[in-house]
Design a protein around this motif. Structure first.
Motif, PDB file in Angstrom:
ATOM      1  N   GLU A 121       0.821  -1.210   0.000  1.00 37.20           N
ATOM      2  CA  GLU A 121       0.000   0.000   0.000  1.00 37.20           C
ATOM      3  C   GLU A 121       0.858   1.264   0.000  1.00 37.20           C
ATOM      4  O   GLU A 121       0.514   2.250  -0.647  1.00 37.20           O
ATOM      5  CB  GLU A 121      -0.965   0.002   1.187  1.00 37.20           C
ATOM      6  CG  GLU A 121      -2.057  -1.045   1.074  1.00 37.20           C
ATOM      7  CD  GLU A 121      -2.870  -0.937  -0.215  1.00 37.20           C
ATOM      8  OE1 GLU A 121      -3.125   0.182  -0.698  1.00 37.20           O
ATOM      9  OE2 GLU A 121      -3.255  -1.992  -0.746  1.00 37.20           O
ATOM     10  N   LYS A 122       1.985   1.244   0.711  1.00 33.70           N
ATOM     11  CA  LYS A 122       2.878   2.415   0.712  1.00 33.70           C
ATOM     12  C   LYS A 122       3.470   2.624  -0.674  1.00 33.70           C
ATOM     13  O   LYS A 122       3.574   3.754  -1.149  1.00 33.70           O
ATOM     14  CB  LYS A 122       3.983   2.272   1.752  1.00 33.70           C
ATOM     15  CG  LYS A 122       4.898   3.501   1.781  1.00 33.70           C
ATOM     16  CD  LYS A 122       5.797   3.508   2.965  1.00 33.70           C
ATOM     17  CE  LYS A 122       6.722   4.674   3.072  1.00 33.70           C
ATOM     18  NZ  LYS A 122       6.770   5.673   2.059  1.00 33.70           N
ATOM     19  N   LEU A 123       3.830   1.549  -1.338  1.00 36.98           N
ATOM     20  CA  LEU A 123       4.357   1.664  -2.699  1.00 36.98           C
ATOM     21  C   LEU A 123       3.309   2.272  -3.629  1.00 36.98           C
ATOM     22  O   LEU A 123       3.617   3.175  -4.414  1.00 36.98           O
ATOM     23  CB  LEU A 123       4.803   0.306  -3.217  1.00 36.98           C
ATOM     24  CG  LEU A 123       5.352   0.270  -4.636  1.00 36.98           C
ATOM     25  CD1 LEU A 123       6.562   1.184  -4.783  1.00 36.98           C
ATOM     26  CD2 LEU A 123       5.711  -1.142  -5.039  1.00 36.98           C
ATOM     27  N   ARG A 124       2.059   1.823  -3.523  1.00 39.68           N
ATOM     28  CA  ARG A 124       0.986   2.387  -4.361  1.00 39.68           C
ATOM     29  C   ARG A 124       0.787   3.869  -4.054  1.00 39.68           C
ATOM     30  O   ARG A 124       0.585   4.683  -4.954  1.00 39.68           O
ATOM     31  CB  ARG A 124      -0.317   1.620  -4.160  1.00 39.68           C
ATOM     32  CG  ARG A 124      -0.273   0.223  -4.778  1.00 39.68           C
ATOM     33  CD  ARG A 124      -1.575  -0.504  -4.610  1.00 39.68           C
ATOM     34  NE  ARG A 124      -2.560   0.086  -5.522  1.00 39.68           N
ATOM     35  CZ  ARG A 124      -3.864  -0.014  -5.359  1.00 39.68           C
ATOM     36  NH1 ARG A 124      -4.361  -0.655  -4.314  1.00 39.68           N
ATOM     37  NH2 ARG A 124      -4.686   0.529  -6.220  1.00 39.68           N
ATOM     38  N   THR A 125       0.857   4.229  -2.776  1.00 39.91           N
ATOM     39  CA  THR A 125       0.714   5.633  -2.368  1.00 39.91           C
ATOM     40  C   THR A 125       1.867   6.468  -2.921  1.00 39.91           C
ATOM     41  O   THR A 125       1.662   7.562  -3.452  1.00 39.91           O
ATOM     42  CB  THR A 125       0.670   5.749  -0.827  1.00 39.91           C
ATOM     43  OG1 THR A 125      -0.455   5.003  -0.353  1.00 39.91           O
ATOM     44  CG2 THR A 125       0.547   7.186  -0.381  1.00 39.91           C
ATOM     45  N   ASP A 126       3.089   5.946  -2.813  1.00 43.16           N
ATOM     46  CA  ASP A 126       4.259   6.658  -3.339  1.00 43.16           C
ATOM     47  C   ASP A 126       4.152   6.852  -4.849  1.00 43.16           C
ATOM     48  O   ASP A 126       4.480   7.917  -5.377  1.00 43.16           O
ATOM     49  CB  ASP A 126       5.552   5.911  -3.002  1.00 43.16           C
ATOM     50  CG  ASP A 126       5.888   5.941  -1.518  1.00 43.16           C
ATOM     51  OD1 ASP A 126       5.265   6.730  -0.776  1.00 43.16           O
ATOM     52  OD2 ASP A 126       6.776   5.163  -1.110  1.00 43.16           O
TER      53      ASP A 126
END
Length: 97
Positions: free
Chosen positions: A24-29
């Motif tokens: 999820e952090k990768l998608r947000t980034d």
């Protein structure tokens, strides 16, 4: 975020390494960099996957004319591309209606 799987794999290794990262952090980034992703199509604890959004490319009318003339596309395909081209030109305000 930890290591990512975007590095080049070592010689002789057929696929990228299976590193763990915060999905999820990768998608947000990515979203903060204006790179959208689809909804995940696999969402298991050990495997989470999503595609990035494709980029639309402008196609010259002259190129479409050549493709039609050479028989690479048919009239129906040509009309679809011309309509998409006109819609894109209106959307980007190159032409006004």
């Amino acid at each position: 975020m930890g290591r990512t799987s975007l590095r080049k794999p070592p010689a002789g290794r057929p696929s990228p390494p299976c590193d763990r990262f915060d999905f999820e952090k990768l998608r947000t980034d990515l979203k903060q960099s204006n790179i959208n992703t689809t909804n995940p199509f696999s969402y298991c604890e050990f495997l989470k996957q999503a595609f990035t959004e494709g980029k639309m490319w402008y196609v010259d009318k002259e190129r479409l004319d050549r493709l039609l003339k050479k028989g690479y596309i048919n009239k129906t395909q040509y009309k679809i591309w011309i309509c998409a081209l006109i819609e894109d030109l209106i959307w980007t305000r190159v032409i006004k209606i």
